[in-house]
Design an enzyme around this catalytic site. Structure first.
Site, PDB file in Angstrom:
ATOM      1  CG  LEU A 134      -0.945  -1.910  -4.327  1.00 17.39           C
ATOM      2  CD1 LEU A 134      -0.950  -3.408  -4.591  1.00 17.39           C
ATOM      3  CD2 LEU A 134      -0.787  -1.170  -5.647  1.00 17.39           C
ATOM      4  CB  THR A 141      14.921  -8.457  -4.705  1.00 14.49           C
ATOM      5  OG1 THR A 141      14.737  -9.116  -5.969  1.00 14.49           O
ATOM      6  CG2 THR A 141      15.232  -9.466  -3.630  1.00 14.49           C
ATOM      7  CD1 TRP A 142      10.824  -3.876  -9.283  1.00 15.87           C
ATOM      8  CD2 TRP A 142       8.793  -3.652  -8.377  1.00 15.87           C
ATOM      9  NE1 TRP A 142      10.103  -3.034 -10.081  1.00 15.87           N
ATOM     10  CE2 TRP A 142       8.853  -2.872  -9.546  1.00 15.87           C
ATOM     11  CE3 TRP A 142       7.608  -3.672  -7.637  1.00 15.87           C
ATOM     12  CZ2 TRP A 142       7.780  -2.110  -9.999  1.00 15.87           C
ATOM     13  CZ3 TRP A 142       6.530  -2.921  -8.092  1.00 15.87           C
ATOM     14  CH2 TRP A 142       6.621  -2.152  -9.253  1.00 15.87           C
ATOM     15  N   GLY A 188       0.652  -0.350   1.693  1.00 12.42           N
ATOM     16  CA  GLY A 188      -0.572   0.439   1.693  1.00 12.42           C
ATOM     17  C   GLY A 188      -0.730   1.327   0.470  1.00 12.42           C
ATOM     18  CE1 TYR A 214      10.641  -7.277 -10.844  1.00  9.51           C
ATOM     19  CE2 TYR A 214      11.618  -8.548  -9.084  1.00  9.51           C
ATOM     20  CZ  TYR A 214      10.523  -8.220  -9.874  1.00  9.51           C
ATOM     21  OH  TYR A 214       9.333  -8.864  -9.670  1.00  9.51           O
TER      22      TYR A 214
HETATM   23  P1  NAP Z   1       5.165  -5.308  -1.062  1.00 11.41           P
HETATM   24  O1  NAP Z   1       6.098  -6.388  -0.690  1.00 11.41           O
HETATM   25  O2  NAP Z   1       3.716  -5.496  -0.863  1.00 11.41           O
HETATM   26  O3  NAP Z   1       5.555  -3.955  -0.333  1.00 11.41           O
HETATM   27  C1  NAP Z   1       6.861  -3.444  -0.317  1.00 11.41           C
HETATM   28  C2  NAP Z   1       6.820  -2.137   0.468  1.00 11.41           C
HETATM   29  O4  NAP Z   1       6.468  -2.441   1.813  1.00 11.41           O
HETATM   30  C3  NAP Z   1       8.124  -1.405   0.507  1.00 11.41           C
HETATM   31  O5  NAP Z   1       7.829  -0.031   0.354  1.00 11.41           O
HETATM   32  C4  NAP Z   1       8.651  -1.664   1.908  1.00 11.41           C
HETATM   33  O6  NAP Z   1       9.356  -0.562   2.410  1.00 11.41           O
HETATM   34  C5  NAP Z   1       7.385  -1.817   2.698  1.00 11.41           C
HETATM   35  N1  NAP Z   1       7.545  -2.682   3.863  1.00 11.41           N
HETATM   36  C6  NAP Z   1       8.193  -3.869   3.949  1.00 11.41           C
HETATM   37  N2  NAP Z   1       8.066  -4.400   5.181  1.00 11.41           N
HETATM   38  C7  NAP Z   1       7.336  -3.510   5.893  1.00 11.41           C
HETATM   39  C8  NAP Z   1       6.888  -3.486   7.225  1.00 11.41           C
HETATM   40  N3  NAP Z   1       7.136  -4.506   8.069  1.00 11.41           N
HETATM   41  N4  NAP Z   1       6.151  -2.416   7.646  1.00 11.41           N
HETATM   42  C9  NAP Z   1       5.854  -1.397   6.801  1.00 11.41           C
HETATM   43  N5  NAP Z   1       6.265  -1.371   5.503  1.00 11.41           N
HETATM   44  C10 NAP Z   1       6.991  -2.426   5.055  1.00 11.41           C
HETATM   45  O7  NAP Z   1       5.329  -4.888  -2.607  1.00 11.41           O
HETATM   46  P2  NAP Z   1       6.297  -5.295  -3.798  1.00 11.41           P
HETATM   47  O8  NAP Z   1       7.721  -5.077  -3.489  1.00 11.41           O
HETATM   48  O9  NAP Z   1       5.749  -4.624  -4.996  1.00 11.41           O
HETATM   49  O10 NAP Z   1       6.035  -6.870  -3.962  1.00 11.41           O
HETATM   50  C11 NAP Z   1       6.855  -7.844  -3.328  1.00 11.41           C
HETATM   51  C12 NAP Z   1       7.757  -8.553  -4.326  1.00 11.41           C
HETATM   52  O11 NAP Z   1       6.958  -9.274  -5.266  1.00 11.41           O
HETATM   53  C13 NAP Z   1       8.583  -7.606  -5.218  1.00 11.41           C
HETATM   54  O12 NAP Z   1       9.671  -7.057  -4.504  1.00 11.41           O
HETATM   55  C14 NAP Z   1       8.942  -8.554  -6.332  1.00 11.41           C
HETATM   56  O13 NAP Z   1       9.982  -9.425  -5.943  1.00 11.41           O
HETATM   57  C15 NAP Z   1       7.631  -9.321  -6.512  1.00 11.41           C
HETATM   58  N6  NAP Z   1       6.735  -8.754  -7.543  1.00 11.41           N
HETATM   59  C16 NAP Z   1       6.433  -9.514  -8.636  1.00 11.41           C
HETATM   60  C17 NAP Z   1       5.617  -9.009  -9.636  1.00 11.41           C
HETATM   61  C18 NAP Z   1       5.333  -9.840 -10.854  1.00 11.41           C
HETATM   62  O14 NAP Z   1       4.826  -9.292 -11.851  1.00 11.41           O
HETATM   63  N7  NAP Z   1       5.615 -11.127 -10.826  1.00 11.41           N
HETATM   64  C19 NAP Z   1       5.049  -7.728  -9.523  1.00 11.41           C
HETATM   65  C20 NAP Z   1       5.329  -6.995  -8.368  1.00 11.41           C
HETATM   66  C21 NAP Z   1       6.162  -7.519  -7.388  1.00 11.41           C
HETATM   67  P3  NAP Z   1      10.956  -0.641   2.702  1.00 11.41           P
HETATM   68  O15 NAP Z   1      11.589  -0.853   1.370  1.00 11.41           O
HETATM   69  O16 NAP Z   1      11.220   0.700   3.313  1.00 11.41           O
HETATM   70  O17 NAP Z   1      11.175  -1.784   3.655  1.00 11.41           O
END
Ligand code: NAP
Length: 274
Positions: free
Chosen positions: A200, A19-20, A198, A53
């Site tokens: 990254l 949910t970031w 993508g 967040y």
């Molecule tokens: P992610 O989940 O790898 O990617 C999120 C992105 O992917 C968003 O732009 C989303 O777009 C898109 N997306 C989602 N489903 C998709 C699909 N089926 N097809 C195409 N695109 C899709 O990256 P993240 O949000 O950075 O990481 C996930 C979670 O991990 C975070 O939300 C957070 O809760 C946690 N996190 C933790 C840390 C830490 O330091 N512990 C660091 C980073 C993240 P839409 O929004 O348009 O759906």
């Protein structure tokens, strides 16, 4: 549906929801709430948030989304390193509970290593657990040295998970951290499992190996990235979706099993660290 066992045996789904960046735009609020609710209905019942967040905006939105559904959700939040001291962690946790509108977190993580001694954070987590404010606790962004140092401290080996960066293009944890966690039967929670759609790695969602495998499974490239992450023993993933369509697509990845040949092709295109 694939599930992962926490130390002690409680199981959580291998795919949850991140949910970031959620809860920060009033115009997107209603879609984001529907997205989380749809995700819960489809089995992605683990929700990850953090006090960081949106300065609490994500926790507030998650709180709204899970109202009336709390019992079905495994709720994870994270404390800032500078709030991880004895007294500060207590107060930070209480603020998170209030924003989320719940009495108890299922899992509370130290967001990353800071200056507070590990012993103090462990004491704070144990105290919160004794008060019934958190059920499990763990860490995030710990390398193997930090994780082993933490586990060697009194009570430290009760750590439930380490939440770390892991996706097809960021396989660093396979070098030493993941094998060690697997040996300890400590699950790893993969963040950025979609490599931020993508961002990254340019062109990841259009990579021909990924799209070829996706076609063969009647799936999308994003689903293959998720299926790949959770194909690893003891690994769960928390993709963030901002739309109902993305949540539906991601949930369906729980049913994709990559073949040994798929995995070998992905290994070849995106090698593990050597
Ligand atoms: P992610 O989940 O790898 O990617 C999120 C992105 O992917 C968003 O732009 C989303 O777009 C898109 N997306 C989602 N489903 C998709 C699909 N089926 N097809 C195409 N695109 C899709 O990256 P993240 O949000 O950075 O990481 C996930 C979670 O991990 C975070 O939300 C957070 O809760 C946690 N996190 C933790 C840390 C830490 O330091 N512990 C660091 C980073 C993240 P839409 O929004 O348009 O759906």
């Amino acid at each position: 549906m694939k599930r992962v066992a926490l130390p002690g045996g409680e199981e959580v789904p291998a795919l949850g929801m991140g949910t970031w960046m959620i809860g920060e735009d009033a115009a997107r609020r209603s879609e984001e709430i529907s997205t989380l609710q749809q995700g819960i209905d489809l089995g992605m019942t683990l929700i990850d948030t953090a006090e960081m967040y949106g300065d609490g905006a994500s926790e507030k939105l998650v709180g709204q989304a899970i109202r009336g559904r709390r019992d079905r959700v495994f709720l994870v939040s994270k404390v800032y390193p500078h709030n991880a001291g004895r007294k500060a962690a207590q107060l930070a946790c209480e603020r998170s509970l209030k924003r989320l509108g719940v009495d108890c977190l299922d899992l509370y993580l130290l967001h990353w290593r800071g200056d507070v001694p590990f012993t103090e954070t462990i004491e704070a987590f144990v105290a919160l657990q004794a008060q019934g404010k958190i059920r499990h606790w763990g860490v995030s962004n710990f390398d193997l040295d930090d994780l082993q140092a933490w586990c060697d401290l009194p009570g430290g080996d009760a750590v439930a998970t380490n939440q770390v960066l892991y996706n097809l293009t960021r396989r660093g944890i396979e070098w030493d951290l993941l094998p060690w966690c697997q040996q300890q039967q400590m699950p790893v929670m993969a963040y950025c499992p979609l490599a931020q759609a993508g961002r990254l790695r340019d062109g990841l969602l259009n990579n021909s190996v990924v799209t070829d495998i996706a076609r063969a499974h009647n799936a999308t490239a994003a689903q293959i990235l998720l299926a790949w992450v959770i194909s690893h023993e003891g690994v769960m993933a928390i993709p963030k979706a901002g739309t109902v369509a993305h949540a539906q697509e991601n949930a369906a990845a729980l049913n994709i099993t990559l073949s040994a040949e798929d995995l070998a092709r992905l290994d070849n295109a995106f090698p593990a660290p050597g």
